[in-house]
Scaffold this motif. Structure first.
Motif, PDB file in Angstrom:
ATOM      1  N   LYS A  10      -2.535  48.230  43.812  1.00  0.00           N
ATOM      2  CA  LYS A  10      -2.517  46.963  43.090  1.00  0.00           C
ATOM      3  C   LYS A  10      -3.279  45.880  43.852  1.00  0.00           C
ATOM      4  CE  LYS A  10       1.726  47.935  40.700  1.00  0.00           C
ATOM      5  NZ  LYS A  10       2.923  47.395  40.120  1.00  0.00           N
ATOM      6  N   VAL A  11      -4.104  45.162  43.127  1.00  0.00           N
ATOM      7  CA  VAL A  11      -4.898  44.099  43.739  1.00  0.00           C
ATOM      8  C   VAL A  11      -4.000  42.975  44.253  1.00  0.00           C
ATOM      9  CG1 VAL A  11      -5.380  42.773  41.635  1.00  0.00           C
ATOM     10  CG2 VAL A  11      -7.049  42.786  43.484  1.00  0.00           C
ATOM     11  N   ALA A  12      -2.868  42.753  43.614  1.00  0.00           N
ATOM     12  CA  ALA A  12      -1.958  41.676  44.024  1.00  0.00           C
ATOM     13  C   ALA A  12      -1.407  41.881  45.430  1.00  0.00           C
ATOM     14  CB  ALA A  12      -0.814  41.556  43.020  1.00  0.00           C
ATOM     15  N   SER A  13      -1.403  43.121  45.912  1.00  0.00           N
ATOM     16  CA  SER A  13      -0.869  43.404  47.248  1.00  0.00           C
ATOM     17  C   SER A  13      -1.857  43.075  48.365  1.00  0.00           C
ATOM     18  CB  SER A  13      -0.448  44.868  47.341  1.00  0.00           C
ATOM     19  OG  SER A  13      -1.590  45.708  47.291  1.00  0.00           O
ATOM     20  N   LEU A  14      -3.093  42.771  48.006  1.00  0.00           N
ATOM     21  CA  LEU A  14      -4.118  42.500  49.024  1.00  0.00           C
ATOM     22  C   LEU A  14      -4.033  41.083  49.550  1.00  0.00           C
ATOM     23  CD1 LEU A  14      -7.147  44.253  47.310  1.00  0.00           C
ATOM     24  CD2 LEU A  14      -5.869  45.061  49.298  1.00  0.00           C
ATOM     25  N   LYS A  15      -4.300  40.925  50.822  1.00  0.00           N
ATOM     26  CA  LYS A  15      -4.338  39.603  51.447  1.00  0.00           C
ATOM     27  C   LYS A  15      -5.798  39.159  51.515  1.00  0.00           C
ATOM     28  CE  LYS A  15       0.031  39.718  53.546  1.00  0.00           C
ATOM     29  NZ  LYS A  15       0.797  39.784  52.352  1.00  0.00           N
ATOM     30  N   ILE A  19      -9.779  36.867  44.205  1.00  0.00           N
ATOM     31  CA  ILE A  19      -9.763  38.126  43.467  1.00  0.00           C
ATOM     32  C   ILE A  19     -10.691  37.985  42.274  1.00  0.00           C
ATOM     33  CG2 ILE A  19      -8.362  39.695  42.060  1.00  0.00           C
ATOM     34  CD1 ILE A  19      -5.957  38.875  43.848  1.00  0.00           C
ATOM     35  N   VAL A  20     -11.581  38.956  42.119  1.00  0.00           N
ATOM     36  CA  VAL A  20     -12.477  38.975  40.962  1.00  0.00           C
ATOM     37  C   VAL A  20     -11.873  39.933  39.954  1.00  0.00           C
ATOM     38  CG1 VAL A  20     -14.797  39.434  40.113  1.00  0.00           C
ATOM     39  CG2 VAL A  20     -14.473  38.518  42.430  1.00  0.00           C
ATOM     40  N   ARG A  21     -11.671  39.418  38.747  1.00  0.00           N
ATOM     41  CA  ARG A  21     -11.123  40.253  37.682  1.00  0.00           C
ATOM     42  C   ARG A  21     -12.018  40.137  36.461  1.00  0.00           C
ATOM     43  NH1 ARG A  21      -5.649  36.620  36.890  1.00  0.00           N
ATOM     44  NH2 ARG A  21      -6.702  34.734  36.188  1.00  0.00           N
ATOM     45  N   CYS A  22     -11.943  41.126  35.619  1.00  0.00           N
ATOM     46  CA  CYS A  22     -12.851  41.241  34.482  1.00  0.00           C
ATOM     47  C   CYS A  22     -12.155  40.917  33.173  1.00  0.00           C
ATOM     48  CB  CYS A  22     -13.410  42.663  34.422  1.00  0.00           C
ATOM     49  SG  CYS A  22     -14.510  42.960  33.038  1.00  0.00           S
ATOM     50  N   TYR A  23     -12.897  40.229  32.330  1.00  0.00           N
ATOM     51  CA  TYR A  23     -12.475  39.976  30.950  1.00  0.00           C
ATOM     52  C   TYR A  23     -13.618  40.393  30.041  1.00  0.00           C
ATOM     53  CZ  TYR A  23      -8.587  37.105  32.535  1.00  0.00           C
ATOM     54  OH  TYR A  23      -7.433  36.675  33.125  1.00  0.00           O
ATOM     55  N   SER A  24     -13.270  40.792  28.838  1.00  0.00           N
ATOM     56  CA  SER A  24     -14.303  40.958  27.820  1.00  0.00           C
ATOM     57  C   SER A  24     -14.672  39.562  27.349  1.00  0.00           C
ATOM     58  CB  SER A  24     -13.787  41.791  26.648  1.00  0.00           C
ATOM     59  OG  SER A  24     -12.784  41.078  25.950  1.00  0.00           O
ATOM     60  N   GLN A  25     -15.794  39.419  26.708  1.00  0.00           N
ATOM     61  CA  GLN A  25     -16.219  38.108  26.247  1.00  0.00           C
ATOM     62  C   GLN A  25     -15.200  37.513  25.276  1.00  0.00           C
ATOM     63  OE1 GLN A  25     -20.025  37.912  24.245  1.00  0.00           O
ATOM     64  NE2 GLN A  25     -20.334  35.814  24.924  1.00  0.00           N
ATOM     65  N   SER A  26     -14.696  38.304  24.359  1.00  0.00           N
ATOM     66  CA  SER A  26     -13.742  37.775  23.374  1.00  0.00           C
ATOM     67  C   SER A  26     -12.435  37.347  24.034  1.00  0.00           C
ATOM     68  CB  SER A  26     -13.485  38.785  22.267  1.00  0.00           C
ATOM     69  OG  SER A  26     -12.957  39.976  22.796  1.00  0.00           O
ATOM     70  N   ALA A  27     -11.940  38.116  25.002  1.00  0.00           N
ATOM     71  CA  ALA A  27     -10.706  37.760  25.691  1.00  0.00           C
ATOM     72  C   ALA A  27     -10.883  36.480  26.495  1.00  0.00           C
ATOM     73  CB  ALA A  27     -10.253  38.896  26.600  1.00  0.00           C
ATOM     74  N   ARG A  94     -13.862  33.727  52.459  1.00  0.00           N
ATOM     75  CA  ARG A  94     -14.188  34.696  53.513  1.00  0.00           C
ATOM     76  C   ARG A  94     -13.775  36.118  53.176  1.00  0.00           C
ATOM     77  NH1 ARG A  94     -11.378  31.595  58.190  1.00  0.00           N
ATOM     78  NH2 ARG A  94      -9.896  31.735  56.510  1.00  0.00           N
ATOM     79  N   SER A  95     -12.865  36.270  52.218  1.00  0.00           N
ATOM     80  CA  SER A  95     -12.447  37.618  51.819  1.00  0.00           C
ATOM     81  C   SER A  95     -12.238  37.637  50.309  1.00  0.00           C
ATOM     82  CB  SER A  95     -11.171  38.032  52.548  1.00  0.00           C
ATOM     83  OG  SER A  95     -10.115  37.121  52.267  1.00  0.00           O
ATOM     84  N   VAL A  96     -12.767  38.667  49.688  1.00  0.00           N
ATOM     85  CA  VAL A  96     -12.704  38.761  48.232  1.00  0.00           C
ATOM     86  C   VAL A  96     -12.470  40.210  47.819  1.00  0.00           C
ATOM     87  CG1 VAL A  96     -15.224  38.919  48.032  1.00  0.00           C
ATOM     88  CG2 VAL A  96     -13.904  38.152  46.075  1.00  0.00           C
ATOM     89  N   ALA A  97     -11.641  40.378  46.792  1.00  0.00           N
ATOM     90  CA  ALA A  97     -11.375  41.711  46.237  1.00  0.00           C
ATOM     91  C   ALA A  97     -11.940  41.775  44.830  1.00  0.00           C
ATOM     92  CB  ALA A  97      -9.878  41.992  46.214  1.00  0.00           C
ATOM     93  N   SER A 133     -14.985  40.090  54.503  1.00  0.00           N
ATOM     94  CA  SER A 133     -14.667  41.378  53.885  1.00  0.00           C
ATOM     95  C   SER A 133     -14.713  41.294  52.361  1.00  0.00           C
ATOM     96  CB  SER A 133     -13.295  41.889  54.334  1.00  0.00           C
ATOM     97  OG  SER A 133     -12.269  41.101  53.789  1.00  0.00           O
ATOM     98  N   VAL A 134     -15.171  42.403  51.797  1.00  0.00           N
ATOM     99  CA  VAL A 134     -15.140  42.619  50.358  1.00  0.00           C
ATOM    100  C   VAL A 134     -14.365  43.909  50.160  1.00  0.00           C
ATOM    101  CG1 VAL A 134     -16.488  43.185  48.307  1.00  0.00           C
ATOM    102  CG2 VAL A 134     -17.335  41.455  49.900  1.00  0.00           C
ATOM    103  N   VAL A 135     -13.372  43.843  49.281  1.00  0.00           N
ATOM    104  CA  VAL A 135     -12.532  45.008  49.015  1.00  0.00           C
ATOM    105  C   VAL A 135     -12.755  45.444  47.574  1.00  0.00           C
ATOM    106  CG1 VAL A 135     -10.177  45.916  48.958  1.00  0.00           C
ATOM    107  CG2 VAL A 135     -10.791  44.127  50.621  1.00  0.00           C
ATOM    108  N   PHE A 136     -13.115  46.705  47.401  1.00  0.00           N
ATOM    109  CA  PHE A 136     -13.160  47.290  46.069  1.00  0.00           C
ATOM    110  C   PHE A 136     -11.764  47.842  45.804  1.00  0.00           C
ATOM    111  CE2 PHE A 136     -17.781  47.801  47.059  1.00  0.00           C
ATOM    112  CZ  PHE A 136     -18.263  47.008  46.028  1.00  0.00           C
ATOM    113  N   CYS A 137     -11.063  47.246  44.867  1.00  0.00           N
ATOM    114  CA  CYS A 137      -9.700  47.653  44.551  1.00  0.00           C
ATOM    115  C   CYS A 137      -9.733  48.651  43.400  1.00  0.00           C
ATOM    116  CB  CYS A 137      -8.859  46.435  44.190  1.00  0.00           C
ATOM    117  SG  CYS A 137      -7.135  46.871  43.940  1.00  0.00           S
ATOM    118  N   CYS A 138      -9.339  49.863  43.670  1.00  0.00           N
ATOM    119  CA  CYS A 138      -9.378  50.949  42.689  1.00  0.00           C
ATOM    120  C   CYS A 138      -7.964  51.259  42.232  1.00  0.00           C
ATOM    121  CB  CYS A 138      -9.995  52.194  43.314  1.00  0.00           C
ATOM    122  SG  CYS A 138     -11.592  51.884  44.078  1.00  0.00           S
TER     123      CYS A 138
END
Length: 153
Positions: A10-15, A19-27, A94-97, A133-138
């Protein structure tokens, strides 16, 4: 690259600071209409915006829907990552997920999306040495393994 990390869970657990999150254009348009209360703000696929919620900073990316690859989807996806990194630089993050932009419900093939993501993040890190740091959250082991194989980790 030691500044790029992979996290499965879960991305929420990262310090991280953002946080970069995705939306569709309509959303995104619906969300902004509710937030602004006085009309719609123009947002296009490939755009990003920064918002703060409950003390966290979010960069919201308007990800492209996969339509077969003939509609500039890869360029639009690259724009999401590039603009998110520019916003992070502008706000001294300085840090982004990153959650997987456009994968899942928007149907972007994970292997193609990962190649675009890694390329754009490496470019962004070269332009901004202050990002530590850049974290790819899978969310799943398959996506995590794809990132690991592409990054040699």
């Amino acid at each position: 690259m030691h500044r790029i990390k992979i996290h499965q869970g879960k991305v929420a657990s990262l310090k991280v600071e953002a946080i970069v999150r995705c939306y569709s254009q309509s959303a995104a348009v619906e969300k902004l209409a509710v937030a602004s209360g006085d009309g719609l703000m123009p947002l296009n696929v490939g755009d990003v915006q920064i918002v703060s919620e409950t003390g966290k900073v979010f960069i919201e990316a308007i990800g492209p829907r996969w339509r077969g690859g003939d509609y500039q989807e890869e360029q639009q996806l690259a724009s999401c990552y590039s603009k998110a990194m520019e916003l992070a630089k502008h706000y001294n993050v300085r840090s982004v997920a990153f959650t997987p932009i456009s994968c899942g419900p928007l149907g972007f093939p994970a292997n193609r999306a990962i190649d675009v993501a890694i390329q754009q993040i490496k470019l962004g890190l070269r332009k901004n040495p202050l990002i530590e740091s850049v974290v790819f959250c899978c969310f799943d082991p398959v996506t995590s393994a794809l990132y690991r194989s592409r990054l040699g980790k």
